[in-house]
Design a protein around this motif. Structure first.
Motif, PDB file in Angstrom:
ATOM      1  N   TYR A   1       0.813  -1.219   0.000  1.00  0.00           N
ATOM      2  CA  TYR A   1       0.000   0.000   0.000  1.00  0.00           C
ATOM      3  C   TYR A   1       0.846   1.268   0.000  1.00  0.00           C
ATOM      4  CZ  TYR A   1      -4.197  -2.791   0.710  1.00  0.00           C
ATOM      5  OH  TYR A   1      -5.237  -3.683   0.546  1.00  0.00           O
TER       6      TYR A   1
ATOM      7  N   ALA B   1      -2.217   2.386  -4.141  1.00  0.00           N
ATOM      8  CA  ALA B   1      -3.343   2.742  -3.268  1.00  0.00           C
ATOM      9  C   ALA B   1      -4.262   1.558  -3.003  1.00  0.00           C
ATOM     10  CB  ALA B   1      -4.141   3.890  -3.888  1.00  0.00           C
ATOM     11  N   THR B   2      -4.409   0.686  -3.987  1.00  0.00           N
ATOM     12  CA  THR B   2      -5.271  -0.481  -3.853  1.00  0.00           C
ATOM     13  C   THR B   2      -4.645  -1.657  -4.588  1.00  0.00           C
ATOM     14  OG1 THR B   2      -6.509   0.017  -5.886  1.00  0.00           O
ATOM     15  CG2 THR B   2      -7.347   0.973  -3.824  1.00  0.00           C
ATOM     16  N   LYS B   3      -5.184  -2.842  -4.330  1.00  0.00           N
ATOM     17  CA  LYS B   3      -4.734  -4.011  -5.083  1.00  0.00           C
ATOM     18  C   LYS B   3      -5.075  -3.844  -6.562  1.00  0.00           C
ATOM     19  CE  LYS B   3      -6.900  -7.621  -6.161  1.00  0.00           C
ATOM     20  NZ  LYS B   3      -7.757  -8.834  -6.238  1.00  0.00           N
ATOM     21  N   GLU B   4      -6.234  -3.247  -6.829  1.00  0.00           N
ATOM     22  CA  GLU B   4      -6.645  -3.016  -8.223  1.00  0.00           C
ATOM     23  C   GLU B   4      -5.642  -2.145  -8.963  1.00  0.00           C
ATOM     24  OE1 GLU B   4      -9.702  -4.747  -6.054  1.00  0.00           O
ATOM     25  OE2 GLU B   4      -8.684  -2.861  -5.601  1.00  0.00           O
TER      26      GLU B   4
END
Length: 212
Positions: free
Chosen positions: A45, A49-52
């Protein structure tokens, strides 16, 4: 410090690409990505910002690589005779794509993703690549003259897409389909369609010389 941060970021992207390349988009779980990259969730992280966002990075990197492959294959196609330009570019691209699919996990994974990192069939990078190949081939093959037998340029462009798509799909269950030798063999079989001018009706009707 900056070099180490970039190495960590690349490790995360590579781990994600490996998971998707081998198991599809659904295989890239957060825990598995962290384990594959050897990082904590906090480290992931810190970079994404995100796994996506990690999955999007895989798509974007694959898009850059496939665009380079297309440009390299078709970029100087017009430097040779027009009747062989399409075949030369296609065989060059087919071999390059096969090598990338066989040895580059980012390309293998990225073709299964859309720009948002999901798997919308209509927006996959795979579809974008096939459309680009079709467009490039169409640009090299002028329409057949009225009354001329044989496949028209658009037909050959469609055939090129079918072959590229077929080899890409088949290789996911048997990587032998991605080998340069297989690609070369396929394109050699199709070469006459792309490189031999179709006979005109007058030529077809003309009697053959018995001495030929």
């Amino acid at each position: 410090m900056q070099k180490r941060a970039e190495q960590t970021r690349q490790a995360i992207v590579r781990a994600t690409a490996e998971l998707i390349g081998d198991g599809g988009p659904g295989a890239a779980g957060l825990v598995d990505i962290c384990r594959g990259a050897g990082v904590s969730r906090g480290a992931l992280y810190h970079h994404f910002a995100t796994k996506e966002a990690v999955v999007v990075a895989v798509h974007d990197e694959a898009r850059r690589e496939t665009t380079t492959l297309i440009d390299a294959a078709f970029g100087d196609a017009l430097s040779g005779p027009l009747e062989t330009a399409a075949f030369t570019a296609l065989s060059r691209f087919g071999s390059a794509l096969g090598r990338a699919l066989g040895g580059d996990l980012t390309v293998r994974a990225g073709l299964q993703l859309d720009p948002d990192g999901s798997a919308d069939p209509a927006r996959l990078l795979r579809q974008e690549v096939l459309h680009a190949v079709r467009r490039r081939v169409s640009g090299l093959l002028p329409p057949a003259a009225p009354g001329t037998p044989g496949p028209e340029g658009q037909d050959l462009a469609d055939l090129a897409v079918v072959v590229v798509a077929g080899l890409e799909s088949l290789g996911r269950t048997d990587p032998a389909w991605w080998s340069p030798g297989t690609s070369d063999r396929m394109w050699r079989a199709l070469r006459p369609l792309f490189t031999h001018p179709a006979a005109t009706p007058e030529d077809s009707a003309a009697p053959r010389d018995p001495g030929e």
